[in-house]
Enzyme design. Structure first.
Site, PDB file in Angstrom:
ATOM      1  CE1 TYR A  16      61.963  46.815  36.699  1.00  0.00           C
ATOM      2  CE2 TYR A  16      62.873  46.652  38.916  1.00  0.00           C
ATOM      3  CZ  TYR A  16      62.291  46.054  37.819  1.00  0.00           C
ATOM      4  OH  TYR A  16      62.013  44.720  37.836  1.00  0.00           O
ATOM      5  CG  PHE A  21      35.328  35.295  43.301  1.00  0.00           C
ATOM      6  CD1 PHE A  21      34.119  35.733  42.786  1.00  0.00           C
ATOM      7  CD2 PHE A  21      36.486  35.603  42.607  1.00  0.00           C
ATOM      8  CE1 PHE A  21      34.067  36.478  41.626  1.00  0.00           C
ATOM      9  CE2 PHE A  21      36.438  36.352  41.436  1.00  0.00           C
ATOM     10  CZ  PHE A  21      35.218  36.785  40.940  1.00  0.00           C
ATOM     11  CB  THR A  22      35.566  32.323  39.394  1.00  0.00           C
ATOM     12  OG1 THR A  22      35.790  33.739  39.364  1.00  0.00           O
ATOM     13  CG2 THR A  22      34.089  32.046  39.195  1.00  0.00           C
ATOM     14  CG  ASP A  82      38.226  38.715  47.999  1.00  0.00           C
ATOM     15  OD1 ASP A  82      38.426  39.927  47.766  1.00  0.00           O
ATOM     16  OD2 ASP A  82      37.959  37.891  47.113  1.00  0.00           O
ATOM     17  CE  LYS A 120      36.196  43.012  40.939  1.00  0.00           C
ATOM     18  NZ  LYS A 120      37.389  42.336  40.382  1.00  0.00           N
ATOM     19  NE  ARG A 180      30.412  35.707  38.706  1.00  0.00           N
ATOM     20  CZ  ARG A 180      31.487  35.408  37.968  1.00  0.00           C
ATOM     21  NH1 ARG A 180      31.503  34.327  37.217  1.00  0.00           N
ATOM     22  NH2 ARG A 180      32.545  36.169  37.980  1.00  0.00           N
ATOM     23  CG  PHE A 189      32.918  32.191  33.882  1.00  0.00           C
ATOM     24  CD1 PHE A 189      33.672  31.460  34.780  1.00  0.00           C
ATOM     25  CD2 PHE A 189      33.076  33.560  33.848  1.00  0.00           C
ATOM     26  CE1 PHE A 189      34.573  32.085  35.626  1.00  0.00           C
ATOM     27  CE2 PHE A 189      33.972  34.205  34.688  1.00  0.00           C
ATOM     28  CZ  PHE A 189      34.734  33.451  35.572  1.00  0.00           C
TER      29      PHE A 189
HETATM   30  C1  LIG Z   1      35.384  38.868  45.236  1.00  0.00           C
HETATM   31  C2  LIG Z   1      36.488  38.915  44.217  1.00  0.00           C
HETATM   32  N1  LIG Z   1      37.695  38.449  44.542  1.00  0.00           N
HETATM   33  C3  LIG Z   1      38.715  38.452  43.643  1.00  0.00           C
HETATM   34  C4  LIG Z   1      38.551  38.926  42.369  1.00  0.00           C
HETATM   35  C5  LIG Z   1      39.698  38.849  41.391  1.00  0.00           C
HETATM   36  O1  LIG Z   1      40.216  40.085  41.113  1.00  0.00           O
HETATM   37  P1  LIG Z   1      40.792  40.514  39.658  1.00  0.00           P
HETATM   38  O2  LIG Z   1      39.686  40.425  38.673  1.00  0.00           O
HETATM   39  O3  LIG Z   1      41.276  41.916  39.894  1.00  0.00           O
HETATM   40  O4  LIG Z   1      41.914  39.585  39.334  1.00  0.00           O
HETATM   41  C6  LIG Z   1      37.306  39.438  42.000  1.00  0.00           C
HETATM   42  C7  LIG Z   1      37.114  39.954  40.625  1.00  0.00           C
HETATM   43  O5  LIG Z   1      36.197  39.768  39.918  1.00  0.00           O
HETATM   44  C8  LIG Z   1      36.241  39.426  42.947  1.00  0.00           C
HETATM   45  O6  LIG Z   1      35.014  39.880  42.622  1.00  0.00           O
END
Ligand SMILES: Cc1ncc(COP(=O)(O)O)c(C=O)c1O
Length: 470
Positions: free
Chosen positions: A85, A137-138, A228, A271, A395, A462
């Protein structure tokens, strides 16, 4: 800026041919899906490719997130998972890998990128503050907003034009950033949020000169700069390829220098880092880290596992080292570029220059007769699936959501359909199949109609929205 001449990887080495720098040890059979099955599956999924079952998909280009093939070394690492743990040895391997490759001092694992986004947003944003960034970013923007922040896009204008050939379309416009600081005051800026490469702009890179200048501006005003880091390795490839003075430096060296200008980073390790699940948050300041280390216990888990199994942390530590190898990155981006070159040769409108992780079809030019409110990019994704069982994603206006104040759709300039290439998964022959299917859909574009949204969830619509044909 000059127009970067697209080149397949072989050409870069002075030859016509190139090959992936790996061989295949285990295969996963693909299922061919008939046209009738695809028609049925698409209606059941409400014309949203996120709602398709993967068993109904032939070539899956929905995302490069968590879809990489792990190496034999990573799988071997899974077998030495220490599932204690607290204080798992795999955590210390992960900490060491992030410190060596990204150069940050303090590390916290998280279950994936948005776990890290949540923590940094809660700790570093005060309600009412502004968060300038190089295009939204979303999930990143949503966490910034949930923490009471207001995201402000300070990317260069060229990023919003899919035909502009600027070599570093991810760059921050320093005048826009300065104007925001002058208008609101430095104390009202939570931090600068810098992503490389920029996903929503088409996988476009940020130059080293740009981050140096942003760092300088931030230091002058006492503002933090966070990255990021999700696709920063791929960003480093473009610096090596395009920016004067970097051709002889390795991707690993470029990555370290890039990160040295930031105060910390959040990461979706799914990624660049070549794992199927995982993330991390890294900062340099001791006090900030102490707050984050406390908060991670609330949302993710103890600070030495943060929602990950020991075996996941081991695979991630190994993946980090593999991900910065020049051969790997060249072949990964080379495959994306190969697909882009085929489509460009056939006159199909895509975002140029081709970015790092995906080909983005320009749905505005693909379907000029479909207005944005009828979801042209969602329509391209649906038609591509119908044609061949290839899964892509929208997108555009659906991803952009609604304006928090007016409730109207956000209408982004870029209306794109993303063909995202998983790392080390598909071969060049698969790319040929994809290109021919895109062409088949493009050839019958004039008779294609748009979509109407019939169900709209409140957050990140989306993912789960449903549509029907007009
Ligand atoms: C540029 C970027 N930032 C953050 C994220 C969020 O990461 P996660 O999907 O691992 O939560 C993504 C994922 O799609 C991304 O492409």
């Amino acid at each position: 800026m000059t127009n970067p001449t697209p080149q397949t990887m072989g050409q870069q080495f002075g030859r016509r041919s190139w090959a992936e720098p790996w061989k295949i040890k285990m295969v996963e059979p693909l299922r061919m899906v008939s046209r009738d099955e695809r028609e049925r599956a698409l209606v059941e999924a409400g014309y949203n490719t996120f709602l398709l079952r993967s068993d109904d998909v032939y070539i899956d280009l929905l995302t490069d997130s968590g879809t990489s093939a792990m190496s034999d070394r990573q799988w071997a690492g899974m077998m030495i998972g220490d599932e204690s743990y607290a204080g798992s040895r795999n955590f210390y391997h992960l900490e060491d890998a992030v410190q060596r490759r990204y150069g940050f001092r303090h590390i916290l694992p998280t279950h994936q990128g948005r776990g890290a986004e949540n923590l940094i947003s809660q700790v570093a944003i005060k309600a009412g503050q502004f968060v300038p960034g190089n295009m939204y970013f979303t999930t990143t923007r949503l966490h910034q907003e949930l923490a009471g922040g207001h995201f402000v896009d300070v990317i260069i204008d060229e990023a919003h034009d899919p035909e502009d050939l600027h070599e570093f379309k991810g760059n921050v416009d320093l005048a826009k950033l300065q104007a925001l600081i002058d208008r609101e005051g430095a104390e009202q800026i939570a931090y600068v949020s810098l992503a490389g490469t920029v996903n929503m702009a088409g996988g476009q890179p940020v130059s080293m000169a740009n981050i140096r200048a942003v760092r300088e501006l931030c230091t002058r005003h006492g503002i933090r700069l966070f990255l990021d880091a999700t696709r920063l390795v791929e960003n480093s490839f473009f610096i090596q390829e395009r920016e004067a003075g970097f051709a002889e430096r390795s991707i690993a060296e470029i990555l370290l220098e890039f990160c040295s200008y930031a105060d910390g980073a959040w990461m979706s390790a799914k990624k660049d880092n070549l794992v199927n699940i995982g993330g991390w948050l890294a900062v340099n300041e001791d006090d900030l880290f102490e707050e984050l280390r406390n908060l991670v216990v609330v949302y993710e888990g103890l600070h030495t596992y943060g929602g990950l199994a020991g075996r996941d942390m081991e695979a991630l530590a190994i993946g980090i080292d593999e991900s910065v190898q020049d051969d790997h990155v060249r072949s990964r981006i080379g495959q994306v570029r190969y697909l882009g070159e085929l489509l460009t040769d056939w006159g199909i409108p895509i975002v140029q220059p081709v970015g790092g992780h995906a080909i983005f079809l320009d749905a505005r030019r693909f379907y000029p007769h479909i207005p944005q409110d009828e979801f042209p990019a969602q329509t391209v994704a649906a038609e591509l699936y119908l044609d061949s069982g290839i899964r892509s994603m929208e997108r555009g206006i659906a991803s952009a959501g609604r304006n928090a104040t007016t409730g109207d759709h956000n209408r982004p300039k870029l209306e794109l359909t993303r063909l995202t290439i998983p790392r080390r998964v598909y071969t060049q022959a698969h790319m040929d199949v994809v290109a021919e299917s895109v062409k088949a859909v493009y050839d019958v574009r004039e008779s294609t109609r748009g979509l109407r949204m019939t169900y709209e969830p409140k957050y990140l619509r989306f993912f789960q929205a449903r549509f029907e044909r007009l």
